[in-house]
Design an enzyme around this catalytic site. Structure first.
Site, mmCIF file in Angstrom:
data_model
loop_
_atom_site.group_PDB
_atom_site.id
_atom_site.type_symbol
_atom_site.label_atom_id
_atom_site.label_comp_id
_atom_site.label_asym_id
_atom_site.label_seq_id
_atom_site.Cartn_x
_atom_site.Cartn_y
_atom_site.Cartn_z
ATOM 1 N N GLY A 125 -22.643 14.992 -13.147
ATOM 2 C CA GLY A 125 -22.764 13.669 -13.795
ATOM 3 C C GLY A 125 -23.287 12.592 -12.868
ATOM 4 N N LYS A 159 -11.682 2.883 -13.755
ATOM 5 C CA LYS A 159 -11.894 1.489 -13.343
ATOM 6 C C LYS A 159 -12.285 0.630 -14.555
ATOM 7 C CE LYS A 159 -11.847 -0.011 -9.656
ATOM 8 N NZ LYS A 159 -10.722 -0.599 -8.848
ATOM 9 N N ASP A 195 0.858 -1.194 0.000
ATOM 10 C CA ASP A 195 0.000 0.000 0.000
ATOM 11 C C ASP A 195 0.893 1.243 0.000
ATOM 12 O OD1 ASP A 195 -3.227 0.429 1.115
ATOM 13 O OD2 ASP A 195 -1.887 2.153 0.992
ATOM 14 N N LYS A 196 0.460 2.224 -0.756
ATOM 15 C CA LYS A 196 1.227 3.482 -0.861
ATOM 16 C C LYS A 196 0.969 4.399 0.336
ATOM 17 C CE LYS A 196 1.532 7.422 -4.076
ATOM 18 N NZ LYS A 196 0.884 8.048 -5.244
ATOM 19 N N TYR A 222 -13.517 8.604 -12.292
ATOM 20 C CA TYR A 222 -13.263 7.406 -11.476
ATOM 21 C C TYR A 222 -13.753 6.146 -12.189
ATOM 22 C CZ TYR A 222 -14.312 3.706 -8.116
ATOM 23 O OH TYR A 222 -14.427 2.478 -7.502
ATOM 24 N N THR A 265 -15.833 -2.347 -9.886
ATOM 25 C CA THR A 265 -17.023 -1.707 -9.327
ATOM 26 C C THR A 265 -18.206 -1.774 -10.292
ATOM 27 O OG1 THR A 265 -17.899 0.487 -8.775
ATOM 28 C CG2 THR A 265 -15.990 0.470 -10.182
ATOM 29 N N ASP A 266 -19.406 -1.713 -9.721
ATOM 30 C CA ASP A 266 -20.603 -1.664 -10.578
ATOM 31 C C ASP A 266 -20.690 -0.338 -11.335
ATOM 32 O OD1 ASP A 266 -21.266 0.014 -8.457
ATOM 33 O OD2 ASP A 266 -23.157 -0.980 -7.965
ATOM 34 N N GLU A 267 -19.897 0.651 -10.915
ATOM 35 C CA GLU A 267 -19.973 1.965 -11.590
ATOM 36 C C GLU A 267 -19.519 1.892 -13.043
ATOM 37 O OE1 GLU A 267 -18.775 5.466 -9.581
ATOM 38 O OE2 GLU A 267 -19.510 4.762 -7.646
HETATM 39 P P1 NAD Z 1 -10.004 3.208 -0.198
HETATM 40 O O1 NAD Z 1 -9.876 4.526 -0.867
HETATM 41 O O2 NAD Z 1 -10.572 3.139 1.181
HETATM 42 O O3 NAD Z 1 -8.579 2.494 -0.141
HETATM 43 C C1 NAD Z 1 -7.694 2.501 -1.227
HETATM 44 C C2 NAD Z 1 -6.340 2.012 -0.718
HETATM 45 O O4 NAD Z 1 -5.453 1.959 -1.844
HETATM 46 C C3 NAD Z 1 -5.692 2.943 0.301
HETATM 47 O O5 NAD Z 1 -5.137 2.188 1.358
HETATM 48 C C4 NAD Z 1 -4.591 3.648 -0.480
HETATM 49 O O6 NAD Z 1 -3.478 4.038 0.315
HETATM 50 C C5 NAD Z 1 -4.222 2.570 -1.492
HETATM 51 N N1 NAD Z 1 -3.615 3.119 -2.708
HETATM 52 C C6 NAD Z 1 -4.089 4.155 -3.459
HETATM 53 N N2 NAD Z 1 -3.243 4.392 -4.484
HETATM 54 C C7 NAD Z 1 -2.241 3.485 -4.383
HETATM 55 C C8 NAD Z 1 -1.082 3.199 -5.152
HETATM 56 N N3 NAD Z 1 -0.775 3.939 -6.228
HETATM 57 N N4 NAD Z 1 -0.284 2.184 -4.779
HETATM 58 C C9 NAD Z 1 -0.579 1.447 -3.678
HETATM 59 N N5 NAD Z 1 -1.645 1.674 -2.903
HETATM 60 C C10 NAD Z 1 -2.472 2.670 -3.252
HETATM 61 O O7 NAD Z 1 -10.832 2.303 -1.205
HETATM 62 P P2 NAD Z 1 -11.922 1.171 -0.916
HETATM 63 O O8 NAD Z 1 -13.240 1.803 -0.753
HETATM 64 O O9 NAD Z 1 -11.396 0.247 0.122
HETATM 65 O O10 NAD Z 1 -11.933 0.441 -2.346
HETATM 66 C C11 NAD Z 1 -11.005 -0.594 -2.625
HETATM 67 C C12 NAD Z 1 -11.220 -1.083 -4.047
HETATM 68 O O11 NAD Z 1 -12.553 -1.559 -4.193
HETATM 69 C C13 NAD Z 1 -11.039 -0.011 -5.111
HETATM 70 O O12 NAD Z 1 -10.398 -0.591 -6.205
HETATM 71 C C14 NAD Z 1 -12.464 0.408 -5.469
HETATM 72 O O13 NAD Z 1 -12.520 0.843 -6.798
HETATM 73 C C15 NAD Z 1 -13.187 -0.898 -5.276
HETATM 74 N N6 NAD Z 1 -14.607 -0.805 -4.897
HETATM 75 C C16 NAD Z 1 -14.996 -0.053 -3.819
HETATM 76 C C17 NAD Z 1 -16.332 -0.030 -3.430
HETATM 77 C C18 NAD Z 1 -16.804 0.768 -2.237
HETATM 78 O O14 NAD Z 1 -18.018 0.855 -2.013
HETATM 79 N N7 NAD Z 1 -15.923 1.378 -1.446
HETATM 80 C C19 NAD Z 1 -17.271 -0.780 -4.162
HETATM 81 C C20 NAD Z 1 -16.832 -1.524 -5.275
HETATM 82 C C21 NAD Z 1 -15.499 -1.537 -5.613
HETATM 83 O O1 DAU Z 2 -20.874 1.490 -6.433
HETATM 84 C C1 DAU Z 2 -19.574 1.257 -5.988
HETATM 85 C C2 DAU Z 2 -18.884 2.567 -5.689
HETATM 86 O O2 DAU Z 2 -19.461 3.081 -4.496
HETATM 87 C C3 DAU Z 2 -17.379 2.412 -5.546
HETATM 88 O O3 DAU Z 2 -16.846 2.014 -6.777
HETATM 89 C C4 DAU Z 2 -16.740 3.722 -5.093
HETATM 90 O O4 DAU Z 2 -15.357 3.532 -4.848
HETATM 91 C C5 DAU Z 2 -17.407 4.179 -3.818
HETATM 92 O O5 DAU Z 2 -16.875 5.409 -3.384
HETATM 93 C C6 DAU Z 2 -18.917 4.283 -4.015
HETATM 94 O O6 DAU Z 2 -19.245 5.373 -4.926
HETATM 95 P P1 DAU Z 2 -20.475 6.374 -4.668
HETATM 96 O O7 DAU Z 2 -20.215 7.615 -5.408
HETATM 97 O O8 DAU Z 2 -21.772 5.677 -4.874
HETATM 98 O O9 DAU Z 2 -20.297 6.585 -3.074
HETATM 99 P P2 DAU Z 2 -20.358 7.872 -2.133
HETATM 100 O O10 DAU Z 2 -20.332 7.388 -0.723
HETATM 101 O O11 DAU Z 2 -19.396 8.926 -2.535
HETATM 102 O O12 DAU Z 2 -21.830 8.436 -2.426
HETATM 103 C C7 DAU Z 2 -22.982 7.635 -2.227
HETATM 104 C C8 DAU Z 2 -24.190 8.453 -2.664
HETATM 105 O O13 DAU Z 2 -24.372 9.525 -1.724
HETATM 106 C C9 DAU Z 2 -24.030 9.116 -4.008
HETATM 107 O O14 DAU Z 2 -25.279 9.121 -4.672
HETATM 108 C C10 DAU Z 2 -23.613 10.545 -3.678
HETATM 109 C C11 DAU Z 2 -24.295 10.797 -2.349
HETATM 110 N N1 DAU Z 2 -23.594 11.691 -1.387
HETATM 111 C C12 DAU Z 2 -22.288 11.445 -1.132
HETATM 112 C C13 DAU Z 2 -21.596 12.236 -0.233
HETATM 113 C C14 DAU Z 2 -20.143 11.996 0.045
HETATM 114 C C15 DAU Z 2 -24.293 12.712 -0.779
HETATM 115 O O15 DAU Z 2 -25.492 12.920 -1.005
HETATM 116 N N2 DAU Z 2 -23.602 13.505 0.111
HETATM 117 C C16 DAU Z 2 -22.285 13.331 0.396
HETATM 118 O O16 DAU Z 2 -21.710 14.116 1.199
#
Ligand code: NAD
Ligand code: DAU
Length: 339
Positions: free
Chosen positions: A278, A157, A33-34, A153, A125-127
């Site tokens: 968007g 992905k 991890d970075k 983003y 991700t589903d995005e």
């Molecule tokens: P996060 O932002 O909490 O964690 C990302 C981690 O990656 C951090 O520890 C960061 O230090 C590390 N990182 C970033 N850039 C790096 C690099 N260049 N080299 C090494 N390490 C690096 O993210 P998360 O929410 O835990 O998501 C993890 C993965 O799952 C991502 O690939 C994201 O796209 C995917 N994902 C997330 C969600 C969600 O709801 N959070 C849903 C579907 C998929």
């Molecule tokens: O669907 C998977 C994705 O879910 C992952 O790939 C992403 O890494 C993860 O961040 C997440 O993306 P979203 O954009 O859906 O998550 P976020 O928590 O940023 O936002 C969830 C919803 O809430 C979205 O419709 C935006 C809204 N939102 C978000 C924030 C931060 C608000 O209304 N207010 C806020 O302050």
């Protein structure tokens, strides 16, 4: 079995490492991890002395560092969580998303080709499927849904996913991809909706809801995502994509109201702010493939998962208060100051 988990100091990666160390006491887990703003070494403190665990601070884009680690560890499996993950940040600064999420993925797969591995797993991700209309509850994302991205983003992905499939076809690299919906649970960085609302509510700060709050996400408790990845890396078909999530769609505004209720806070804290550019309307996963092939289904119901999550944030105030009292303050001011 040696597994390199990239991005393991972040939200889902850390939960995955905890899950794997407990389930497979004989596996060797290496976290690369970075430690960007989203990576938190304090999360991993409880396992730092575990002889089956090693932490390495490195950037997945740093080819020399990645190759060195592969030479040292000779991994069987790579699970790539490392990414820039926040949509709002990607709208401000796309470049780092392209670099880490696409170039970093290429470097990891080049290392896999050079040193040989059993499987490279890409956490996607589903995005990548874009969004679904709010008035078509019959529509879901399947693995055949075309890629149609909305944000830098999700585009980054999707680019990575295409590269993973290309490395499989061109070089025969043994890959798999999981595309998961929104996760929630412990160690979720407080820039994302659920932890941000919990933290703000606990501090009696305004609760920012983008637009009208009618956007829908399909929420999955993080442990269920970890279980899905465990199943895929052991039993999933090589070259395949698996959607993960399912049938837990919630409107943002309803989540925010629920958190207010659970914490005994007034809904008057809710503040509607300018919408995300968007902004995707609705995500909804059809998980039939992973259910039929691997027997996976979400075990934690949202009503239980959200209670557990809120409890975790109440019991681990130091973890998130340290984050929101640092550089995060500047981020928050920039994103929400004039919104
Ligand atoms: P996060 O932002 O909490 O964690 C990302 C981690 O990656 C951090 O520890 C960061 O230090 C590390 N990182 C970033 N850039 C790096 C690099 N260049 N080299 C090494 N390490 C690096 O993210 P998360 O929410 O835990 O998501 C993890 C993965 O799952 C991502 O690939 C994201 O796209 C995917 N994902 C997330 C969600 C969600 O709801 N959070 C849903 C579907 C998929
Ligand atoms: O669907 C998977 C994705 O879910 C992952 O790939 C992403 O890494 C993860 O961040 C997440 O993306 P979203 O954009 O859906 O998550 P976020 O928590 O940023 O936002 C969830 C919803 O809430 C979205 O419709 C935006 C809204 N939102 C978000 C924030 C931060 C608000 O209304 N207010 C806020 O302050």
């Amino acid at each position: 079995m040696t597994i390199i988990v990239t991005g393991g100091a972040g939200f889902i990666g850390s939960n995955f490492i905890f899950y794997m160390l407990e389930k497979y006491p004989d596996y060797h887990i290496v976290c690369l991890d970075k430690l960007t703003y989203a990576g938190n070494l304090s999360t991993l403190v409880p396992i730092m002395d575990n002889s089956n665990f090693r932490f390495v601070k490195a950037d997945i884009c740093d080819r020399a560092a990645v190759y060195k680690l592969f030479e040292e560890e000779k991994p069987d499996i790579i699970v790539n969580f490392a990414a820039e993950s926040h949509v709002d940040r990607s709208i401000e600064t796309p470049d780092i998303f392209l670099k880490t999420n696409i170039m970093g993925t290429a470097v990891l797969m080049d290392a896999c080709r050079k040193y040989g591995i059993k499987r490279y797993h890409q956490v996607s991700t589903d995005e990548v499927y874009g969004d679904l209309p709010l008035d078509r509850p019959d529509m879901f994302f399947t693995e055949e849904t075309p890629i149609q991205t909305s944000s830098p983003y999700s585009s980054s992905k999707a680019g990575a996913d295409l590269l993973v499939l290309a490395y499989h076809r061109t070089y025969g690299l043994p890959v798999s991809i999981s595309r998961c919906s929104n996760n929630y649970g412990p160690y979720h960085f407080p820039e994302k909706l659920i932890p941000l609302i919990i933290a703000n509510a606990l501090n009696d700060k305004p609760l920012p809801v983008y637009g009208t709050g009618e956007n829908v996400r399909d929420w999955l408790y993080v442990k269920d995502h970890c279980i899905a990845i465990d199943l895929i890396i052991h039993n999933g078909k090589i070259g395949e994509i698996y959607n993960v999530g399912g049938h837990n769609e919630m409107r943002n505004i309803d989540i925010v109201k629920l958190i207010c209720k659970e914490l005994g806070k007034s809904e008057r804290l809710i503040t509607f702010v300018t919408d995300r550019k968007g902004h995707d309307l609705r995500y909804a996963i059809d998980p039939s493939k992973i259910y039929n092939e691997l027997g996976w289904f979400p075990k934690t119901k949202f009503k239980d998962g959200i209670k557990k999550t809120i409890e975790w944030y109440l019991n681990n105030r130091e973890w998130w208060e340290t984050i929101i009292s640092g550089e995060y303050k500047n981020y928050y001011e920039k994103m929400y100051g004039n919104r």
